[in-house]
Motif scaffolding. Structure first.
Motif, short mmCIF file in Angstrom:
data_model
loop_
_atom_site.label_atom_id
_atom_site.label_comp_id
_atom_site.label_asym_id
_atom_site.label_seq_id
_atom_site.Cartn_x
_atom_site.Cartn_y
_atom_site.Cartn_z
N THR A 9 0.59 -1.34 0.06
CA THR A 9 0.02 0.39 0.03
C THR A 9 0.72 1.25 -0.01
O THR A 9 0.04 2.15 -1.09
N SER A 10 2.13 1.24 0.69
CA SER A 10 3.15 2.15 0.78
C SER A 10 3.67 2.57 -0.97
O SER A 10 3.12 3.74 -1.68
N ASN A 11 3.61 1.31 -0.96
CA ASN A 11 4.39 2.07 -2.95
C ASN A 11 2.90 1.88 -3.72
O ASN A 11 3.44 3.14 -4.88
N ILE A 12 1.84 1.84 -3.57
CA ILE A 12 0.76 2.30 -4.20
C ILE A 12 0.14 3.47 -3.85
O ILE A 12 -0.02 4.32 -4.92
N SER A 13 0.80 3.75 -2.59
CA SER A 13 -0.33 5.40 -2.90
C SER A 13 1.11 5.97 -3.35
O SER A 13 1.09 7.39 -3.38
N LYS A 14 2.82 6.20 -3.00
CA LYS A 14 3.44 6.54 -3.89
C LYS A 14 3.23 6.93 -5.48
O LYS A 14 4.13 7.98 -5.66
N VAL A 15 2.16 5.92 -6.44
CA VAL A 15 1.61 5.93 -7.38
C VAL A 15 1.07 7.35 -7.16
O VAL A 15 1.26 8.27 -8.20
N VAL A 16 0.21 7.50 -6.04
CA VAL A 16 -0.64 8.51 -5.95
C VAL A 16 -0.12 9.35 -6.07
O VAL A 16 -0.53 10.94 -6.30
N GLU A 17 1.21 9.89 -5.35
CA GLU A 17 1.36 11.08 -4.67
C GLU A 17 2.72 11.58 -5.61
O GLU A 17 2.62 12.83 -5.87
#
Length: 207
Positions: free
Chosen positions: A62-70
């Motif tokens: 989820t941290s990696n995926i949130s980085k995509v959004v960020e």
């Protein structure tokens, strides 16, 4: 004569025992074959099955995926203006990004394709659709960013399979920097040699 009959009776009994034994052996062989096939199928099924991630693994995903959004949100917020035409940009090191905006500044949609895009920190490849909502009057600072994976998409060491859906809500600080990203993920993810099926997995990342 009596001894002869007894001899024949004994031979007949021995023959029947041999015949019955052979029949049982054939049935046993058949059952073993079926059992072997069942085991083989089970092993094959397990190899292709998805697993439930451990809590630490899920947090990394989820941290990696949130980085995509960020990264995408920061890039959108820094743009001077949005053009509703197809565009192509070179990546810092190699590869291309092709994208096109649709809709309007209040309900914006972007289709984006990464072609082996490499920068100093990130590697991206695949085809995504972004839907932005609750933007300001300039089409910036979206509070909702939803992503659909149209084709398998890689981001560094994580692979989001086609059909994965990411829903996110963003809050901002007073200076318009991102404060938190709350995400919900539905789809199949490959990470660190494991494949995971995520169903309504949520997390909030504070930046």
């Amino acid at each position: 004569m009596s001894l002869y009959k007894l001899f024949l009776s004994t031979l007949t009994s021995i023959g029947l025992l041999i015949f019955i034994g052979c029949g049982e052996s054939q049935n046993s062989t058949s059952q073993t074959t079926r059992l072997g096939e069942a085991i083989s199928t089970t092993v094959s099924s397990e190899q292709n099955a998805t697993m439930a991630p451990a809590s630490t693994t899920l947090k990394s995903i989820t941290s990696n995926i949130s980085k995509v959004v960020e990264l995408d949100t920061i890039r959108e917020n820094q743009k001077d203006a949005i053009s509703f035409n197809k565009e192509t940009q070179y990546c810092d090191i190699s590869g291309l990004i092709e994208f096109e905006y649709k809709g309007n500044l209040q309900k914006l949609k972007k289709v984006e394709k990464f072609n082996s895009c490499k920068t100093t920190q990130y590697r991206q490849n695949g085809y995504l659709t972004f839907n932005y909502a609750k933007l300001d009057s300039d089409g910036k600072y979206p509070k909702i960013v939803n992503i659909t994976v149209n084709e398998d998409y890689t981001f560094n060491d994580i692979l989001l399979k086609k059909g994965t859906i990411i829903e996110s809500q963003i809050s901002y600080n007073n200076n318009k920097s991102i404060k938190t990203i709350s995400i919900k993920v539905n789809g199949t993810v490959t990470y660190q040699y494991g494949t995971y099926k995520l169903i309504n997995d949520t997390d909030t990342i504070t930046l």
